[in-house]
Design a protein around this motif. Structure first.
Motif, PDB file in Angstrom:
ATOM      1  N   ARG A  55      -1.563 -12.113  -4.876  1.00  0.00           N
ATOM      2  CA  ARG A  55      -2.713 -11.212  -4.840  1.00  0.00           C
ATOM      3  C   ARG A  55      -4.021 -11.964  -5.004  1.00  0.00           C
ATOM      4  O   ARG A  55      -5.021 -11.641  -4.349  1.00  0.00           O
ATOM      5  CB  ARG A  55      -2.581 -10.167  -5.951  1.00  0.00           C
ATOM      6  CG  ARG A  55      -1.509  -9.119  -5.720  1.00  0.00           C
ATOM      7  CD  ARG A  55      -1.349  -8.217  -6.933  1.00  0.00           C
ATOM      8  NE  ARG A  55      -0.385  -7.147  -6.702  1.00  0.00           N
ATOM      9  CZ  ARG A  55       0.036  -6.338  -7.652  1.00  0.00           C
ATOM     10  NH1 ARG A  55      -0.401  -6.480  -8.907  1.00  0.00           N
ATOM     11  NH2 ARG A  55       0.907  -5.380  -7.370  1.00  0.00           N
ATOM     12  N   SER A  58      -5.544  -8.309  -2.893  1.00  0.00           N
ATOM     13  CA  SER A  58      -4.959  -7.498  -3.964  1.00  0.00           C
ATOM     14  C   SER A  58      -3.801  -6.623  -3.498  1.00  0.00           C
ATOM     15  O   SER A  58      -3.004  -6.160  -4.320  1.00  0.00           O
ATOM     16  CB  SER A  58      -6.037  -6.614  -4.604  1.00  0.00           C
ATOM     17  OG  SER A  58      -6.660  -5.789  -3.631  1.00  0.00           O
ATOM     18  N   HIS A  59      -3.663  -6.388  -2.196  1.00  0.00           N
ATOM     19  CA  HIS A  59      -2.567  -5.547  -1.691  1.00  0.00           C
ATOM     20  C   HIS A  59      -1.588  -6.341  -0.842  1.00  0.00           C
ATOM     21  O   HIS A  59      -0.781  -5.755  -0.121  1.00  0.00           O
ATOM     22  CB  HIS A  59      -3.139  -4.381  -0.883  1.00  0.00           C
ATOM     23  CG  HIS A  59      -4.034  -3.481  -1.672  1.00  0.00           C
ATOM     24  ND1 HIS A  59      -3.558  -2.637  -2.661  1.00  0.00           N
ATOM     25  CD2 HIS A  59      -5.383  -3.309  -1.639  1.00  0.00           C
ATOM     26  CE1 HIS A  59      -4.576  -1.979  -3.195  1.00  0.00           C
ATOM     27  NE2 HIS A  59      -5.688  -2.372  -2.602  1.00  0.00           N
ATOM     28  N   ASP A  98       1.042  -7.888  -1.559  1.00  0.00           N
ATOM     29  CA  ASP A  98       2.451  -7.671  -1.873  1.00  0.00           C
ATOM     30  C   ASP A  98       2.994  -6.371  -1.297  1.00  0.00           C
ATOM     31  O   ASP A  98       4.202  -6.124  -1.343  1.00  0.00           O
ATOM     32  CB  ASP A  98       2.663  -7.706  -3.391  1.00  0.00           C
ATOM     33  CG  ASP A  98       1.787  -6.717  -4.131  1.00  0.00           C
ATOM     34  OD1 ASP A  98       0.558  -6.770  -3.929  1.00  0.00           O
ATOM     35  OD2 ASP A  98       2.317  -5.902  -4.910  1.00  0.00           O
ATOM     36  N   GLU A  99       2.116  -5.539  -0.721  1.00  0.00           N
ATOM     37  CA  GLU A  99       2.557  -4.311  -0.069  1.00  0.00           C
ATOM     38  C   GLU A  99       2.866  -4.536   1.409  1.00  0.00           C
ATOM     39  O   GLU A  99       3.353  -3.632   2.095  1.00  0.00           O
ATOM     40  CB  GLU A  99       1.478  -3.236  -0.209  1.00  0.00           C
ATOM     41  CG  GLU A  99       1.177  -2.863  -1.664  1.00  0.00           C
ATOM     42  CD  GLU A  99      -0.043  -1.964  -1.793  1.00  0.00           C
ATOM     43  OE1 GLU A  99      -0.529  -1.471  -0.745  1.00  0.00           O
ATOM     44  OE2 GLU A  99      -0.510  -1.755  -2.923  1.00  0.00           O
ATOM     45  N   LYS A 100       2.582  -5.732   1.905  1.00  0.00           N
ATOM     46  CA  LYS A 100       2.789  -6.031   3.321  1.00  0.00           C
ATOM     47  C   LYS A 100       4.189  -6.600   3.552  1.00  0.00           C
ATOM     48  O   LYS A 100       4.746  -7.287   2.688  1.00  0.00           O
ATOM     49  CB  LYS A 100       1.720  -7.019   3.806  1.00  0.00           C
ATOM     50  CG  LYS A 100       0.294  -6.466   3.734  1.00  0.00           C
ATOM     51  CD  LYS A 100      -0.721  -7.480   4.235  1.00  0.00           C
ATOM     52  CE  LYS A 100      -2.137  -6.928   4.163  1.00  0.00           C
ATOM     53  NZ  LYS A 100      -2.340  -5.816   5.103  1.00  0.00           N
TER      54      LYS A 100
END
Length: 368
Positions: free
Chosen positions: A149, A154-155, A157-159
Motif C-alpha cells: 500500500r 492504498s488500495h 491489495d484490492e487488485k
C-alpha cells in the motif's frame, strides 16, 4: 524463460538482499535463466555473489550508487530487450520513473515491482509515484500488505494483480539449536546466568540503534544480568560506542561486527530487539522467530511478519521503563522452542515461497 532481477547491492547486511539471495538460491535455474542486476558489494560486507553464481545466477554488478545504477540499467536494457520478466525490488519513489524506462526499453517484458518498505509520511510525491507504478507495471508484490500500500497505493491489495511475497527464511538454517547457542555464548563469555539481548542488521537511522542503546540502558539498570550483542555495523556505530561508554555499559555491550553464521547468533540471544524508525517486513524478525527467540519491536515495524506469539510491540514514545519491563517479562532465557509449524502455515518457509514465485513467473510468462 529469461528473468532480469534488479536489487540494491550484493552485501549480506541488507534485508532486501538477504531476501533476494534466499529466493534466488531456491529458484530452479535449469528452468529460469536469471540475470541479477545489482550494485557492487559494500567494502565492509561479505558478498552474496559466490553462492549465487554457484547456483547458476548471472550477476551484472555495477557501482553501488543510485544514479549510476539507473544509468547502467538503461544502457543494459538498450542492448538486452529479450527478457520475459523483469522483477524489480524497490523501496523508493525514484523506482516509479525507472519502471517507465523499463517499459519503454523492454515493451514485451512483464514487469513485476516488489515493495520492501513502509516509510511515512505519505507525501504528494509518493502519491504521484503510485500512479506511475500502476501505469507501467504488470504485477505488484509486497513483503506485506502495508509495504504494498505504501509504495503502490492504498488500495493496491484490492487488485487482482497484487499479492504478498512473504520474507521467507530457510528452515534448515534458522531453527532452534542448543549446541550453536551454547558455543556462541561460550565464545563471547556469556554465562548461562547472563541474559543476552541481541540485534542483527545495519547500525543506521532506519534501525534506530541509539534508541536501542537507551532501551538497553534501562534494561541493564533493572537487571544486572543483561548484556547486549550487536551483529552488524554501520554509520551509527561510533555514536553507539560513545553511548555505551556514557552509560557505563562498555563491558556489557558486545560489538560483534558482520557475521556470516547469523543463526548461531540468533540462537545465542534471549531476546531480539528491533526498535526501528521504519521497516517493510523485516527478514530478521522472521529469522528470530525461526530460531524461537522472543522479539520486542517498535510499533513502526508492520505486524505482517509477527507470525508467532514470540513477537511483542511497543511505541517508540513509550517510557523506557515500559520497554525494560516488557523485555524482562517476555525473555525467560534457556533453550528455545520450535515454532516452525506456525511459520510454515503462514507461508514463511523458503522452499514453499520459492515455488509460489515460480508459479507467478510461469503465469506471467505464459508457461504451462
Amino acid at each position: 524463460m529469461r528473468i532480469l532481477m534488479i536489487s540494491n547491492h550484493l552485501g549480506v547486511q541488507s534485508g532486501v538482499q538477504r531476501y533476494v539471495q534466499n529466493l534466488l538460491l531456491n529458484l530452479d535455474t535449469d528452468r529460469y535463466q536469471i540475470d541479477l542486476f545489482v550494485g557492487q558489494c559494500p567494502p565492509d560486507q561479505t558478498s552474496t555473489a559466490p553462492a549465487l553464481e554457484a547456483h547458476g545466477v548471472h550477476i551484472i554488478a555495477v557501482p553501488d550508487h543510485k544514479k549510476d545504477r539507473i544509468r547502467a540499467l538503461a544502457a543494459h536494457l538498450r542492448t538486452h530487450r529479450d527478457y520475459d520478466i523483469i522483477h524489480y525490488h524497490t523501496a523508493s519513489k525514484i523506482g516509479a520513473p525507472v519502471c517507465g524506462m523499463m517499459r519503454l526499453l523492454c515493451p514485451r517484458a512483464k514487469i513485476v515491482v516488489h515493495s520492501h518498505i513502509v516509510y511515512p509520511p505519505l507525501t504528494l510525491t509518493w502519491r504521484a509515484a503510485h500512479l506511475v507504478y500502476q501505469l507501467f507495471a504488470d504485477y505488484f508484490l509486497g513483503c506485506g500488505v502495508a509495504a504494498g500500500r505504501f509504495v503502490f497505493g492504498s488500495h493496491i491489495d484490492e487488485k487482482p494483480n497484487f499479492s504478498v511475497a512473504c520474507n521467507a527464511v530457510d528452515q534448515e538454517r534458522f531453527h532452534p539449536d542448543a549446541a550453536a547457542r551454547a558455543a556462541t555464548r561460550r565464545a563471547y563469555g556469556i554465562a548461562d546466568t547472563d541474559r543476552l539481548a541481541g540485534f542483527v542488521g545495519r547500525l543506521n537511522h532506519q534501525k534506530n540503534p541509539l534508541f536501542l542503546m537507551e532501551v538497553f540502558a534501562a534494561m541493564a539498570a533493572q537487571d544486572v544480568r543483561w548484556k547486549l550483542m550487536l551483529v552488524g555495523t554501520g554509520e551509527k556505530e561510533p555514536e553507539m560506542r560513545a553511548a555505551a561508554e556514557a552509560h557505563g555499559l562498555t563491558d556489557r555491550v558486545i560489538f560483534a561486527g558482520v557475521q556470516s553464521d547469523v543463526p548461531a547468533f540468533m540462537n545465542a540471544f534471549d531476546l531480539f530487539l528491533l526498535p526501528s524508525n521504519f521497516e517493510g517486513s523485516p527478514v530478521t524478525l522472521v529469522e528470530a522467530q525461526g530460531c524461537g527467540v522472543p522479539c520486542l519491536a517498535s510499533t513502526n515495524v508492520p505486524d505482517d511478519g509477527s507470525v508467532t506469539a514470540l513477537v511483542h510491540f511497543l511505541p517508540l514514545a513509550a517510557p523506557l521503563s515500559d520497554w525494560a519491563a516488557k523485555a524482562d517479562a517476555i525473555a525467560p532465557g534457556g533453550d528455545h522452542a520450535d515454532h516452525w509449524q506456525t511459520l510454515a502455515a503462514a507461508g514463511y518457509e523458503l522452499k514453499t515461497a520459492a515455488r509460489r514465485m515460480e508459479q507467478l513467473y510461469d503465469k506471467l510468462g505464459g508457461q504451462p
